[in-house]
Enzyme design. Structure first.
Site, mmCIF file in Angstrom:
data_model
loop_
_atom_site.group_PDB
_atom_site.id
_atom_site.type_symbol
_atom_site.label_atom_id
_atom_site.label_comp_id
_atom_site.label_asym_id
_atom_site.label_seq_id
_atom_site.Cartn_x
_atom_site.Cartn_y
_atom_site.Cartn_z
ATOM 1 N N LYS A 1 -11.158 -5.019 -5.930
ATOM 2 C CA LYS A 1 -12.544 -5.218 -5.448
ATOM 3 C C LYS A 1 -13.549 -4.696 -6.465
ATOM 4 C CE LYS A 1 -11.255 -4.675 -0.557
ATOM 5 N NZ LYS A 1 -9.861 -4.196 -0.738
ATOM 6 N N THR B 1 -12.988 -6.048 6.690
ATOM 7 C CA THR B 1 -12.539 -6.291 8.071
ATOM 8 C C THR B 1 -12.454 -4.996 8.873
ATOM 9 O OG1 THR B 1 -10.336 -6.372 7.087
ATOM 10 C CG2 THR B 1 -11.299 -8.451 7.750
ATOM 11 N N LYS C 1 0.428 -7.923 -2.874
ATOM 12 C CA LYS C 1 -0.899 -7.424 -3.243
ATOM 13 C C LYS C 1 -0.774 -5.991 -3.730
ATOM 14 C CE LYS C 1 -4.112 -6.047 -0.153
ATOM 15 N NZ LYS C 1 -4.746 -4.819 -0.625
ATOM 16 N N ARG D 1 0.524 -3.158 6.966
ATOM 17 C CA ARG D 1 1.341 -2.309 7.825
ATOM 18 C C ARG D 1 2.196 -3.060 8.835
ATOM 19 N NH1 ARG D 1 -3.842 1.399 8.727
ATOM 20 N NH2 ARG D 1 -4.732 -0.628 8.188
ATOM 21 N N ASP E 1 0.850 -1.207 0.000
ATOM 22 C CA ASP E 1 0.000 0.000 0.000
ATOM 23 C C ASP E 1 0.877 1.245 0.000
ATOM 24 O OD1 ASP E 1 -2.424 -1.406 -0.066
ATOM 25 O OD2 ASP E 1 -2.367 -1.733 2.089
ATOM 26 N N HIS F 1 -16.630 -3.813 -8.444
ATOM 27 C CA HIS F 1 -18.030 -3.750 -7.995
ATOM 28 C C HIS F 1 -18.730 -2.795 -8.951
ATOM 29 C CE1 HIS F 1 -20.893 -3.205 -4.261
ATOM 30 N NE2 HIS F 1 -21.539 -3.506 -5.362
ATOM 31 N N ASP F 2 -19.351 -3.364 -9.989
ATOM 32 C CA ASP F 2 -19.922 -2.522 -11.046
ATOM 33 C C ASP F 2 -20.954 -3.379 -11.775
ATOM 34 O OD1 ASP F 2 -20.191 -0.536 -13.149
ATOM 35 O OD2 ASP F 2 -18.170 0.150 -12.639
ATOM 36 N N ILE F 3 -21.462 -2.891 -12.883
ATOM 37 C CA ILE F 3 -22.419 -3.713 -13.621
ATOM 38 C C ILE F 3 -21.695 -4.946 -14.181
ATOM 39 C CG2 ILE F 3 -23.943 -1.784 -14.167
ATOM 40 C CD1 ILE F 3 -22.733 -1.772 -17.008
ATOM 41 N N GLN G 1 -8.426 -1.169 11.283
ATOM 42 C CA GLN G 1 -9.066 -2.485 11.222
ATOM 43 C C GLN G 1 -9.830 -2.733 12.522
ATOM 44 O OE1 GLN G 1 -9.236 -4.116 8.564
ATOM 45 N NE2 GLN G 1 -7.307 -4.277 7.436
ATOM 46 N N ASP H 1 -5.939 -6.446 -5.982
ATOM 47 C CA ASP H 1 -7.037 -6.218 -5.023
ATOM 48 C C ASP H 1 -7.746 -4.915 -5.379
ATOM 49 O OD1 ASP H 1 -8.667 -6.104 -2.727
ATOM 50 O OD2 ASP H 1 -7.069 -5.243 -1.502
#
Ligand code: C5P
Length: 244
Positions: free
Chosen positions: A69, A127, A40, A218, A18, A71-73, A197, A67
Site C-alpha cells: 500500500k 475494509t 499475498k 485468517r 500474514d 503512500h508517499d510522495i 474487519q 501488498d
C-alpha cells in the site's frame, strides 16, 4: 448466479501470508497449490523477511501480490513500484489517498518497465473501517462516497483496479465496467469470527457481488486444516460458477 457478466478468474483466491517470519510463511506455502491460489505478502511478512521471501514464493510457482500500500510522495512511490516490477511480482498496490499525481507517477513507472508489468491496484477505504471511523477521520461525507472518489481517481490514473470491500463490488462493477479489477479482502467463512474487519462477506457471495480476486488471510491460515479449507473454498466457487 454471477451478476456481473465477467467470467470468474481461473484463480480468484489470494492467500494472505500474514506471518512475522519467512519460515512460517514458506511452510504453509509448501502445502498450498500454486495452481489454485496466489499469495499475498503484506507489511508484516515483508518487514520481517524482505524481498527474499517474495523471491522464494515465486520460485515455488506462486503469483505474488505485494501488498505494501505505497503512500508517499510521487517520486518515492514511482521508484518503489519500479523496484516491485523488477522483482517480478504479479500485483502491487498504492493508496488512492496519495492523490492523482502519486497515482499517475505509479502508473508511469510501471508503464516504463520493459519486462512483464504487474497489475497496479489502488487501495480505497480499508475494509476494517466503518462509517463512524470514517466520520472521525473527516475525509468524506459517507463511506460509499469515499470509496467512489478513490476509485474514480484510480480509474482516471489508468490503474488496473482497486482494493475494496466486496460490499461495494456490485456498484463499482456497474460504474467502472468489467475490465476494472476488484480485489476484495474482508472475506470470512460463515462460521468465522470477523476479527478486526468491519465489512465482511463470504467467498461465494463476494464473487457473486462482482469481486475478481478474494484476499483471504485468517480464514485459511488460522483454520484447523488450512489446506482443506482452501480446497473447500475453491470447490464452492467452482460449483457456483458451474451453476451460474
Ligand atoms: O485475515 P484477513 O482475511 O482479515 O486478512 C486480510 C488481509 O488483507 C490482510 O493481510 C490485510 O492487510 C489485507 N487488506 C485488508 N484490507 C484492505 C487491504 C488489504 O484487509 N483494504
Amino acid at each position: 448466479m454471477i451478476k456481473t457478466g465477467a467470467p470468474m478468474s481461473s484463480k480468484p483466491i489470494i492467500v494472505a501470508l500474514d506471518y512475522d517470519n519467512a519460515d512460517d510463511a514458506l511452510s504453509i506455502a509448501a502445502q498450498l497449490d500454486p495452481q489454485i491460489c496466489r499469495v499475498k505478502v503484506g507489511k508484516e511478512l515483508h518487514t520481517a523477511a524482505g524481498p527474499t521471501v517474495v523471491e522464494d514464493l515465486m520460485a515455488r510457482g506462486f503469483d505474488v501480490f505485494l501488498d505494501l500500500k505505497f503512500h508517499d510522495i510521487p517520486n518515492t512511490v514511482a521508484s518503489a513500484c519500479k523496484v516491485a516490477a523488477s522483482q517480478g511480482v504479479w500485483m502491487v498496490n498504492v493508496h488512492a489517498g496519495g492523490g492523482k499525481k502519486m497515482l499517475d507517477a505509479a502508473r508511469n513507472a510501471i508503464d516504463s518497465f520493459s519486462g512483464k508489468k504487474p497489475l497496479l491496484i489502488g487501495v480505497t477505504v480499508l475494509t476494517s473501517l466503518s462509517q463512524p471511523e470514517l466520520t472521525e477521520i473527516g475525509l468524506a461525507p459517507n463511506l460509499p462516497a469515499a470509496v467512489l472518489r478513490y476509485a474514480e481517481l484510480t480509474k482516471d490514473a489508468r490503474l488496473d483496479g482497486v482494493v475494496c470491500s466486496a460490499l461495494e463490488a456490485t456498484w463499482l462493477r456497474d460504474h467502472f465496467g468489467k475490465n476494472f479489477k476488484l480485489v476484495t479482502p474482508g472475506i470470512r467463512l460463515a462460521e468465522d469470527a470477523k476479527g478486526d474487519q468491519a465489512r465482511v462477506v463470504t467467498p461465494v457471495d463476494a464473487i457473486k457481488m462482482g469481486s475478481d480476486y478474494l484476499v483471504i488471510g485468517r480464514s485459511i491460515t488460522k483454520a484447523k486444516d488450512p489446506i482443506a479449507t482452501l480446497h473447500k473454498i475453491n470447490d464452492d466457487l467452482k460449483t457456483m460458477e458451474a451453476s451460474a
